[in-house]
Scaffold this motif. Structure first.
Motif, mmCIF file in Angstrom:
data_model
loop_
_atom_site.group_PDB
_atom_site.id
_atom_site.type_symbol
_atom_site.label_atom_id
_atom_site.label_comp_id
_atom_site.label_asym_id
_atom_site.label_seq_id
_atom_site.Cartn_x
_atom_site.Cartn_y
_atom_site.Cartn_z
ATOM 1 N N MET A 1 -10.829 12.697 5.631
ATOM 2 C CA MET A 1 -10.259 12.262 4.352
ATOM 3 C C MET A 1 -9.074 13.171 3.965
ATOM 4 N N PRO A 2 -7.871 12.628 3.789
ATOM 5 C CA PRO A 2 -6.771 13.507 3.387
ATOM 6 C C PRO A 2 -6.990 13.995 1.962
ATOM 7 N N HIS A 3 -6.660 15.223 1.701
ATOM 8 C CA HIS A 3 -6.778 15.664 0.316
ATOM 9 C C HIS A 3 -5.531 16.363 -0.167
ATOM 10 N N ARG A 4 -4.681 16.853 0.778
ATOM 11 C CA ARG A 4 -3.446 17.466 0.283
ATOM 12 C C ARG A 4 -2.495 16.353 -0.162
ATOM 13 N N THR A 5 -1.797 16.582 -1.259
ATOM 14 C CA THR A 5 -0.901 15.551 -1.795
ATOM 15 C C THR A 5 0.037 15.025 -0.707
ATOM 16 N N GLU A 6 0.573 15.959 0.076
ATOM 17 C CA GLU A 6 1.538 15.563 1.104
ATOM 18 C C GLU A 6 0.902 14.600 2.124
ATOM 19 N N ASP A 7 -0.357 14.865 2.470
ATOM 20 C CA ASP A 7 -1.041 13.989 3.428
ATOM 21 C C ASP A 7 -1.253 12.598 2.837
ATOM 22 N N ILE A 8 -1.566 12.559 1.562
ATOM 23 C CA ILE A 8 -1.744 11.255 0.891
ATOM 24 C C ILE A 8 -0.405 10.512 0.893
ATOM 25 N N GLU A 9 0.661 11.236 0.572
ATOM 26 C CA GLU A 9 1.992 10.605 0.529
ATOM 27 C C GLU A 9 2.381 10.065 1.905
ATOM 28 N N ILE A 10 2.045 10.831 2.942
ATOM 29 C CA ILE A 10 2.410 10.400 4.304
ATOM 30 C C ILE A 10 1.658 9.117 4.660
ATOM 31 N N GLY A 11 0.359 9.076 4.327
ATOM 32 C CA GLY A 11 -0.438 7.869 4.576
ATOM 33 C C GLY A 11 0.168 6.670 3.860
ATOM 34 N N LEU A 12 0.611 6.882 2.635
ATOM 35 C CA LEU A 12 1.175 5.777 1.851
ATOM 36 C C LEU A 12 2.523 5.323 2.424
ATOM 37 N N LEU A 13 3.333 6.289 2.851
ATOM 38 C CA LEU A 13 4.634 5.920 3.429
ATOM 39 C C LEU A 13 4.432 5.101 4.711
ATOM 40 N N LEU A 14 3.474 5.516 5.549
ATOM 41 C CA LEU A 14 3.240 4.787 6.811
ATOM 42 C C LEU A 14 2.737 3.368 6.504
ATOM 43 N N GLU A 15 1.909 3.248 5.476
ATOM 44 C CA GLU A 15 1.411 1.932 5.065
ATOM 45 C C GLU A 15 2.581 1.065 4.565
ATOM 46 N N ALA A 16 3.470 1.677 3.784
ATOM 47 C CA ALA A 16 4.630 0.946 3.254
ATOM 48 C C ALA A 16 5.523 0.462 4.397
ATOM 49 N N LEU A 17 5.753 1.329 5.378
ATOM 50 C CA LEU A 17 6.598 0.951 6.525
ATOM 51 C C LEU A 17 5.995 -0.240 7.257
ATOM 52 N N TYR A 18 4.670 -0.222 7.362
ATOM 53 C CA TYR A 18 3.996 -1.313 8.074
ATOM 54 C C TYR A 18 4.109 -2.613 7.279
ATOM 55 N N GLN A 19 3.795 -2.527 5.983
ATOM 56 C CA GLN A 19 3.801 -3.766 5.188
ATOM 57 C C GLN A 19 5.196 -4.344 4.997
ATOM 58 N N ARG A 20 6.174 -3.466 4.880
ATOM 59 C CA ARG A 20 7.542 -3.936 4.597
ATOM 60 C C ARG A 20 8.269 -4.350 5.875
ATOM 61 N N TYR A 21 8.098 -3.553 6.958
ATOM 62 C CA TYR A 21 8.924 -3.776 8.159
ATOM 63 C C TYR A 21 8.111 -4.055 9.428
ATOM 64 N N HIS A 22 6.813 -4.002 9.321
ATOM 65 C CA HIS A 22 5.921 -4.220 10.462
ATOM 66 C C HIS A 22 6.052 -3.151 11.560
ATOM 67 N N TYR A 23 6.568 -1.998 11.208
ATOM 68 C CA TYR A 23 6.531 -0.843 12.138
ATOM 69 C C TYR A 23 5.248 -0.081 11.836
ATOM 70 N N ASP A 24 4.411 0.077 12.844
ATOM 71 C CA ASP A 24 3.081 0.628 12.597
ATOM 72 C C ASP A 24 2.897 2.019 13.234
ATOM 73 N N PHE A 25 3.094 3.041 12.415
ATOM 74 C CA PHE A 25 2.891 4.423 12.888
ATOM 75 C C PHE A 25 1.579 4.996 12.341
ATOM 76 N N ARG A 26 0.744 4.106 11.766
ATOM 77 C CA ARG A 26 -0.434 4.601 11.059
ATOM 78 C C ARG A 26 -1.415 5.324 11.977
ATOM 79 N N HIS A 27 -1.404 4.963 13.257
ATOM 80 C CA HIS A 27 -2.369 5.607 14.167
ATOM 81 C C HIS A 27 -1.687 6.436 15.243
ATOM 82 N N TYR A 28 -0.515 6.924 14.956
ATOM 83 C CA TYR A 28 0.107 7.905 15.842
ATOM 84 C C TYR A 28 -0.555 9.256 15.550
ATOM 85 N N ALA A 29 -0.499 10.168 16.504
ATOM 86 C CA ALA A 29 -1.085 11.493 16.309
ATOM 87 C C ALA A 29 -0.478 12.084 15.029
#
Ligand code: SAM
Length: 274
Positions: A1-29
């Motif tokens: 579970m991410p708890h640092r603000t930055e980690d939460i922001e990164i998760g949200l940005l990757l989700e946004a990239l996927y939903q908006r542009y269909h680029y999926d980096f959500r499961h990259y290392a």
């Protein structure tokens, strides 16, 4: 579970990239994605990852620039020369028995691996009967691959690698020097299909005799690596070959039993009978 603000922001940005542009980096290392996103944040002078997210959501022109950070484009011609030597000496004798061939270079970056393979196939007399598929998710990289032009100062290393790989000709036979750039011969890409294809979101490609996917899966988490290897398994013909990067392996893959180790030290595998 991410708890640092930055980690939460990164998760949200990757989700946004996927939903908006269909680029999926959500499961990259995640560690390397985080490092690269933080580099992008400072490069674009943003106060936070959320600010970066806002910008990329509303400004599609930001997307290719961000992709430049999220995808690693390091490559060279005949990278790991012993891999190309093993293909030449151990794989091509099998491929030679087919009247026509299909080869997939997955994650081809700016084309260095593709041109290496095309030169190898020409030296071995197989180029004319081979159709290559060169795929990547980065549109700028695909454009560069299609152009086949590299700064002249990279050619010294490429030439050294080519010789070490058992090259039967001189690399300079395949390019012309033009104002500090090496322009590779168009005939090398007569039979190449360049295509946008993601190992994360797209489907099986076609019936390939050889797939080379090097230094791409290293950026994926375990689940994504399994997906990619499953795609390769389903895209290969009976007894087809798969080459991966020197730091990659099928050993821990869910699909490991579908392959035998063909040249273990070069990470070249062969599809088993079903
Ligand atoms: C480090 S380069 C490897 C280039 C070349 N294969 C080599 O070994 O020198 C990694 C490439 O994988 C591409 N890539 C990253 N994620 C991908 C995906 N999901 N599907 C296809 N290619 C991807 C990147 O854009 C980049 O061009």
């Amino acid at each position: 579970m991410p708890h640092r603000t930055e980690d939460i922001e990164i998760g949200l940005l990757l989700e946004a990239l996927y939903q908006r542009y269909h680029y999926d980096f959500r499961h990259y290392a995640r560690a390397s994605i985080k490092r690269r996103l933080l580099q992008a944040r400072s490069h674009f002078n943003m106060s936070s990852v959320t600010a970066l997210q806002e910008r990329v959501l509303h400004d599609p022109e930001m997307l290719p620039r961000l992709l430049g950070f999220l995808t690693v484009q390091v490559s060279e011609m005949f990278r790991d020369p012993s891999y190309f030597r093993a293909l030449r000496e151990q794989v091509l004798p099998h491929l030679r028995t087919y009247p026509s061939l299909k080869v997939w270079i997955a994650g081809c970056s700016a084309g260095e691996e593709l041109y290496s393979m095309a030169i190898l196939f020409r030296e071995e007399g197989l180029l004319d009967r081979t159709l290559f598929y060169a795929t990547d998710i980065n549109p700028e990289a695909l454009k560069a691959a299609e152009a086949g032009i590299y700064p002249m100062d990279r050619l010294r290393k490429f030439t050294e690698n080519h010789q070490k790989s058992g090259g039967k000709s001189s690399l300079s036979d395949y390019y012309t020097a033009d104002y500090g750039r090496a322009v590779f011969d168009k005939s090398l890409r007569n039979n190449v299909v360049f295509s946008d294809h993601s190992l994360v979101t797209d489907a099986v490609f076609a019936e390939m005799q050889l797939i080379s996917c090097r230094n791409v899966m290293i950026y994926f988490d375990r689940g994504l690596q399994d997906r990619a290897v499953g795609l390769f398994k389903d895209s290969l013909t009976r007894h087809g070959f798969l080459g991966v990067g020197s730091k990659e392996s099928l050993r821990f893959s869910r699909h490991a039993s579908a392959f035998s180790e063909f040249v273990p030290e070069e990470k070249i595998y062969r599809k088993r009978e079903p």
